[in-house]
Design a protein around this motif. Structure first.
Motif, PDB file in Angstrom:
ATOM      1  N   TYR A 170      32.315  25.457  32.709  1.00  0.00           N
ATOM      2  CA  TYR A 170      31.659  26.581  32.027  1.00  0.00           C
ATOM      3  C   TYR A 170      32.475  26.984  30.811  1.00  0.00           C
ATOM      4  O   TYR A 170      33.590  27.503  30.938  1.00  0.00           O
ATOM      5  CB  TYR A 170      31.549  27.742  33.013  1.00  0.00           C
ATOM      6  CG  TYR A 170      30.714  28.920  32.569  1.00  0.00           C
ATOM      7  CD1 TYR A 170      29.342  28.823  32.462  1.00  0.00           C
ATOM      8  CD2 TYR A 170      31.320  30.157  32.306  1.00  0.00           C
ATOM      9  CE1 TYR A 170      28.574  29.923  32.091  1.00  0.00           C
ATOM     10  CE2 TYR A 170      30.565  31.261  31.937  1.00  0.00           C
ATOM     11  CZ  TYR A 170      29.189  31.137  31.824  1.00  0.00           C
ATOM     12  OH  TYR A 170      28.429  32.224  31.466  1.00  0.00           O
ATOM     13  N   HIS A 198      26.390  36.381  32.970  1.00  0.00           N
ATOM     14  CA  HIS A 198      27.506  35.454  33.162  1.00  0.00           C
ATOM     15  C   HIS A 198      27.636  35.041  34.623  1.00  0.00           C
ATOM     16  O   HIS A 198      27.831  33.854  34.930  1.00  0.00           O
ATOM     17  CB  HIS A 198      28.811  36.087  32.686  1.00  0.00           C
ATOM     18  CG  HIS A 198      29.045  35.974  31.217  1.00  0.00           C
ATOM     19  ND1 HIS A 198      29.343  34.784  30.604  1.00  0.00           N
ATOM     20  CD2 HIS A 198      29.034  36.918  30.229  1.00  0.00           C
ATOM     21  CE1 HIS A 198      29.509  34.974  29.305  1.00  0.00           C
ATOM     22  NE2 HIS A 198      29.319  36.268  29.051  1.00  0.00           N
ATOM     23  N   ARG A 199      27.540  36.005  35.504  1.00  0.00           N
ATOM     24  CA  ARG A 199      27.674  35.669  36.928  1.00  0.00           C
ATOM     25  C   ARG A 199      26.568  34.705  37.361  1.00  0.00           C
ATOM     26  O   ARG A 199      26.804  33.773  38.140  1.00  0.00           O
ATOM     27  CB  ARG A 199      27.628  36.940  37.767  1.00  0.00           C
ATOM     28  CG  ARG A 199      28.828  37.861  37.591  1.00  0.00           C
ATOM     29  CD  ARG A 199      28.838  38.973  38.634  1.00  0.00           C
ATOM     30  NE  ARG A 199      29.904  39.925  38.346  1.00  0.00           N
ATOM     31  CZ  ARG A 199      29.737  41.060  37.678  1.00  0.00           C
ATOM     32  NH1 ARG A 199      28.522  41.406  37.228  1.00  0.00           N
ATOM     33  NH2 ARG A 199      30.758  41.870  37.443  1.00  0.00           N
ATOM     34  N   ARG A 229      27.383  31.218  35.890  1.00  0.00           N
ATOM     35  CA  ARG A 229      28.529  30.649  36.592  1.00  0.00           C
ATOM     36  C   ARG A 229      28.110  30.123  37.969  1.00  0.00           C
ATOM     37  O   ARG A 229      28.547  29.049  38.402  1.00  0.00           O
ATOM     38  CB  ARG A 229      29.640  31.694  36.733  1.00  0.00           C
ATOM     39  CG  ARG A 229      30.354  32.034  35.439  1.00  0.00           C
ATOM     40  CD  ARG A 229      31.261  33.240  35.627  1.00  0.00           C
ATOM     41  NE  ARG A 229      32.333  32.948  36.572  1.00  0.00           N
ATOM     42  CZ  ARG A 229      33.616  32.773  36.239  1.00  0.00           C
ATOM     43  NH1 ARG A 229      34.002  32.876  34.974  1.00  0.00           N
ATOM     44  NH2 ARG A 229      34.523  32.519  37.157  1.00  0.00           N
ATOM     45  N   THR A 279      28.385  26.307  39.175  1.00  0.00           N
ATOM     46  CA  THR A 279      29.073  25.967  40.413  1.00  0.00           C
ATOM     47  C   THR A 279      28.188  25.096  41.298  1.00  0.00           C
ATOM     48  O   THR A 279      28.651  24.108  41.891  1.00  0.00           O
ATOM     49  CB  THR A 279      29.481  27.246  41.165  1.00  0.00           C
ATOM     50  OG1 THR A 279      30.332  28.036  40.323  1.00  0.00           O
ATOM     51  CG2 THR A 279      30.224  26.915  42.449  1.00  0.00           C
ATOM     52  N   THR A 312      36.342  26.989  34.425  1.00  0.00           N
ATOM     53  CA  THR A 312      35.838  27.510  33.153  1.00  0.00           C
ATOM     54  C   THR A 312      36.854  27.149  32.076  1.00  0.00           C
ATOM     55  O   THR A 312      37.999  26.803  32.376  1.00  0.00           O
ATOM     56  CB  THR A 312      35.655  29.039  33.195  1.00  0.00           C
ATOM     57  OG1 THR A 312      36.950  29.674  33.244  1.00  0.00           O
ATOM     58  CG2 THR A 312      34.845  29.464  34.401  1.00  0.00           C
ATOM     59  N   MET A 355      36.294  37.460  32.952  1.00  0.00           N
ATOM     60  CA  MET A 355      36.160  36.114  33.507  1.00  0.00           C
ATOM     61  C   MET A 355      37.133  35.900  34.657  1.00  0.00           C
ATOM     62  O   MET A 355      36.820  35.236  35.656  1.00  0.00           O
ATOM     63  CB  MET A 355      36.380  35.065  32.423  1.00  0.00           C
ATOM     64  CG  MET A 355      35.303  34.999  31.347  1.00  0.00           C
ATOM     65  SD  MET A 355      33.733  34.297  31.919  1.00  0.00           S
ATOM     66  CE  MET A 355      32.719  35.792  31.928  1.00  0.00           C
ATOM     67  N   SER A 399      36.296  34.865  38.397  1.00  0.00           N
ATOM     68  CA  SER A 399      36.940  33.715  39.031  1.00  0.00           C
ATOM     69  C   SER A 399      37.481  34.078  40.410  1.00  0.00           C
ATOM     70  O   SER A 399      37.473  33.254  41.329  1.00  0.00           O
ATOM     71  CB  SER A 399      38.077  33.188  38.153  1.00  0.00           C
ATOM     72  OG  SER A 399      37.578  32.469  37.051  1.00  0.00           O
TER      73      SER A 399
END
Length: 474
Positions: A199, A237-238, A241, A245, A252, A297, A301
């Protein structure tokens, strides 16, 4: 009368010490580490190659056009990028003859003497295509025809080369706006090669990125979130991501101008974001926003387990005219002085001791190795050092990296080797150079009685294979 072509050979002791004792130790270490499977945890190869498994077109399209290490050197000597067939920013290309472009490359091949590019390219020519004469003007057409003809054979298709190179896993790098259809096609094909994504959110995180307003709009369309609202933007973003995944991502990557981080109060972050999306921000606002997003971020993570990478300290696209005509990644990225100790403090204050968080740091500022990076990685459980990068992934740069980081960080707070390349066929060559340099470095420690040879052999194997798999959760 034309001179006979000069022979091309790869010496079995290349990059090993001239000293006989160290050279003999390096040989023994390399015998254990040299042929291990390749783990390529960070790079920029095209997943379409393995999705379609279509033959590469010709020598120029495969070895010259994608490799900015190569064409930047030619450009520095006055060779126009249009003459080499380099695509322009608008997607067009000048009319060019790929054979003539290759001839131009061959006439200038002497420019690469002593550079890492010559090591990589000669490895490709010798080991992949079986060529035994050197590339120059007299052998240009022979090279072009040999390589181009080979590329039409089944054993030179992308998936066959992947298997021939003994690649365990390779990570590509995609924007949040990428639909990852090529990764899905690879999965659907039933082929067993492991190709994962990573990402890279720069276009929707950097307000000074030339694509930012349009990228933000498309980010909202893709996710169905109101990305002009702070909470909606973070949800987007979530969501992406999570999708990355699902498609195999374990990391990332963030290519910011600096390593600055920020930890603003929620109201401050929301107010800053409002200035950003309205286009009413200063350069300082842009820097603070990028820094805040690194911290955001990191928080994500901690939730989803993706490993963070930061590639800072690079003045990207320094050549304005070239950037306007040809776009990004055309060899004009120039190192900058980079601070890590103060810059990372806000992020590390929040997450530096958090179990499960992992952050891999890179640098183009070699002065920071011993002063900042190695001491930081040698203390914080979350920090690991990425290998020498860009100009410094030469044998000398790799050696300096080991010399300057060993005392504070050891070997096991580093992550092995990343090829970080767009040039597929250079991958085994790059990993071979890294393994040889590490074996030579370890051989010196053994010869100086700083390490036993069995320990050095274990470290050589770990650096080549186990550390990158572990660091990137592969």
């Amino acid at each position: 009368m034309n001179a006979a072509p000069k022979p091309l050979s790869l010496h079995e002791d290349r990059l090993f010490a001239a000293d006989p004792l160290q050279r003999a130790i390096a040989r023994r270490l390399y015998a254990q580490a040299g042929a291990l499977p390749i783990v390529s945890p960070h790079g920029h190869t095209d997943p379409a190659w393995w999705a379609t498994d279509a033959p590469f077109a010709n020598a120029t399209e495969l070895l010259l056009v994608p490799d900015h290490y190569v064409f930047r050197m030619l450009y520095s000597q006055g060779v126009p990028l249009d003459a080499l067939g380099i695509p322009r920013a608008d997607g067009s290309r000048a009319t060019f003859d790929p054979r003539e472009a290759w001839r131009m490359f061959a006439r200038h091949f002497h420019l690469f003497r002593g550079t890492p590019s010559s090591l990589w390219l000669n490895h490709v020519f010798h080991d992949v295509f079986g060529l035994r004469v050197r590339l120059d003007a007299s052998t240009s057409d022979f090279y072009y025809d040999t390589i181009t003809d080979a590329l039409q054979k089944p054993e030179f298709l992308p998936r066959a080369l992947f298997e021939r190179f003994n690649i365990d896993v390779i990570a590509t790098t995609e924007s949040p706006l990428d639909t990852l259809e090529h990764h899905q096609a690879i999965r659907n094909s039933g082929w067993g090669g492991r190709v994962v994504t990573a990402y890279r959110p720069d276009p929707v995180i950097d307000p000074e990125h030339e694509q930012f307003p349009d990228a933000l709009r498309r980010f909202g369309e893709l996710t169905g979130e109101d990305v002009h609202d702070w909470e909606g933007y973070l949800r987007a973003h979530r969501q992406r991501r999570a999708f990355f995944t699902q498609m195999g991502a374990t990391s990332t990557d963030h290519g910011h101008p600096s390593c600055a981080t920020a930890d603003l109060a929620p109201d401050e972050a929301r107010a800053l974001f409002e200035r950003i999306v309205r286009g009413r921000f200063s350069a300082a606002d842009a820097e603070t926003f990028r820094g805040q997003m690194l911290t955001e971020m990191a928080a994500m993570s901690l939730d989803d387990g993706l490993v963070m990478q930061i590639h800072p300290g690079c003045f990207r696209n320094h050549n304005r005219d070239l950037f306007e005509r040809f776009g990004r990644d055309k060899g004009a990225d120039i190192p900058l002085r980079t601070d890590y100790v103060q810059a990372l403090k806000p992020l590390l204050d929040r997450f530096g001791n958090a179990p499960g968080f992992r952050l891999i740091l890179f640098t183009l500022d070699e002065s920071t190795y011993a002063r900042e990076l190695a001491p930081l990685a040698g203390h914080y459980p979350c920090l690991f050092l990425g290998p020498a990068w860009w100009f410094h992934d030469a044998p000398e740069g790799m050696w300096r990296f080991r010399e300057q980081t060993l005392s504070s960080a050891g070997f096991y707070n580093t992550v092995g080797f990343n090829d970080d390349t767009r040039a597929f066929l250079s991958i085994p060559a790059r990993h071979d150079v890294a393994r040889r340099v590490d074996c030579a470095f370890l051989a010196k420690l053994v010869a100086e009685h700083r390490m036993d040879e069995d320990e050095a052999a274990e470290v050589a194997v770990d650096l080549a294979y186990h550390l990158p798999k572990r660091a990137y959760r592969l």
